[in-house]
Design an enzyme around this catalytic site. Sequence first.
Site, PDB file in Angstrom:
ATOM      1  N   ASP A   1       0.820  -1.208   0.000  1.00  0.00           N
ATOM      2  CA  ASP A   1       0.000   0.000   0.000  1.00  0.00           C
ATOM      3  C   ASP A   1       0.857   1.263   0.000  1.00  0.00           C
ATOM      4  O   ASP A   1       0.345   2.365  -0.227  1.00  0.00           O
ATOM      5  CB  ASP A   1      -0.967   0.017   1.188  1.00  0.00           C
ATOM      6  CG  ASP A   1      -0.284  -0.010   2.553  1.00  0.00           C
ATOM      7  OD1 ASP A   1       0.952  -0.125   2.615  1.00  0.00           O
ATOM      8  OD2 ASP A   1      -1.011   0.071   3.568  1.00  0.00           O
ATOM      9  N   GLU A   2       2.154   1.115   0.209  1.00  0.00           N
ATOM     10  CA  GLU A   2       3.025   2.291   0.244  1.00  0.00           C
ATOM     11  C   GLU A   2       3.144   2.975  -1.115  1.00  0.00           C
ATOM     12  O   GLU A   2       3.562   4.132  -1.195  1.00  0.00           O
ATOM     13  CB  GLU A   2       4.408   1.925   0.788  1.00  0.00           C
ATOM     14  CG  GLU A   2       4.364   1.460   2.237  1.00  0.00           C
ATOM     15  CD  GLU A   2       5.734   1.315   2.865  1.00  0.00           C
ATOM     16  OE1 GLU A   2       6.620   2.140   2.559  1.00  0.00           O
ATOM     17  OE2 GLU A   2       5.918   0.377   3.654  1.00  0.00           O
TER      18      GLU A   2
ATOM     19  N   TYR B   1      12.000   2.800  -1.700  1.00  0.00           N
ATOM     20  CA  TYR B   1      11.334   1.488  -1.681  1.00  0.00           C
ATOM     21  C   TYR B   1       9.984   1.540  -2.369  1.00  0.00           C
ATOM     22  O   TYR B   1       9.710   0.760  -3.295  1.00  0.00           O
ATOM     23  CB  TYR B   1      11.158   0.995  -0.243  1.00  0.00           C
ATOM     24  CG  TYR B   1      10.118  -0.099  -0.129  1.00  0.00           C
ATOM     25  CD1 TYR B   1      10.292  -1.317  -0.788  1.00  0.00           C
ATOM     26  CD2 TYR B   1       8.947   0.096   0.601  1.00  0.00           C
ATOM     27  CE1 TYR B   1       9.323  -2.318  -0.709  1.00  0.00           C
ATOM     28  CE2 TYR B   1       7.982  -0.894   0.686  1.00  0.00           C
ATOM     29  CZ  TYR B   1       8.173  -2.098   0.029  1.00  0.00           C
ATOM     30  OH  TYR B   1       7.207  -3.081   0.098  1.00  0.00           O
TER      31      TYR B   1
END
Length: 361
Positions: free
Chosen positions: A134-135, A167
């Site tokens: 979900d990031e 990331y």
Amino acid sequence: MKILVTGGAGFIGSAVVRHIINNTQDSVVNVDKLTYAGNRESLADVSDSERYVFEHADICDAPAMARIFAQHQPDAVMHLAAESHVDRSITGPAAFIETNIVGTYVLLEAARNYWSALDSDKKNSFRFHHISTDEVYGDLPHPDEVNNTEELPLFTETTAYAPSSPYSASKASSDHLVRAWKRTYGLPTIVTNCSNNYGPYHFPEKLIPLVILNALEGKALPIYGKGDQIRDWLYVEDHARALYTVVTEGKAGETYNIGGHNEKKNIDVVLTICDLLDEIVPKEKSYREQITYVADRPGHDRRYAIDAEKIGRALGWKPQETFESGIRKTVEWYLSNTKWVDNVKSGAYQSWIEQNYEGRQ
């Protein structure tokens, strides 16, 4: 059904492999590079199964991937291999670009070349399931930032991408590649985006295992900033069930968000762990006294929260664990598996912990 799982020696990957071998009749080919976060001890209870094969290989190695597809003839791919720790991506982004973007490209091409030669029935049933985070969506409004009468938004499958860290940017890139291979080449792909996972066999650089182990060792419990960052916590075995449901029942071309319906501030998670340890392994002073606030992570997202209605409605999945039941199971697992913990906490891990946290005091 034979499923090729990449990253199957990692935290979520090993939970997926254990779930498939222990709860279904399907077979697994586990492809893992065995980086610092990959641990074959996490698969000890399934490694002797006739339905399990391990391949020590890097997804960036195109000839190795071509050989593995040709040799094992999988019916589906579950792609979990990834560099996944935000702090490491800030200090060393190159590995994240290489594994998460280039590795996904190499795997997509190997899968496409293999899939294109299948007969029509196998082509139609084949799935390339890409597991993401979900990031990629960035962060959401925090309760401190909005009027109390407003309903706080959640991430949905149509939320625009706005990654904040190296990331999450690398995972967003890989998501786009997977969808492009579906639209351009017809490869039957599925993407899932999950909230924060926790549970057994979690490498102790992440918040929950780090706090449990530091507490037991009498060390400081480092909290970024004020600890008011909010995350939706998903028990890893619930996630493994969801992923298997998606790869076996999900529709090609779809995206499914997977969440635990457990929004918690980081500080509240730490306090819960301290209180559980006070109950289970009490000492003279409360574990809460070990909490230490350190400088916040650069660009730290303030809130994540998943709307998991779609996967529940379309595929009938919902989490079985509450946060309270899951965190108790997690704490008890670490207390009962000290040998596993000792084996993963190498000198390289200790050096990284010192480098990452000592400069934040």
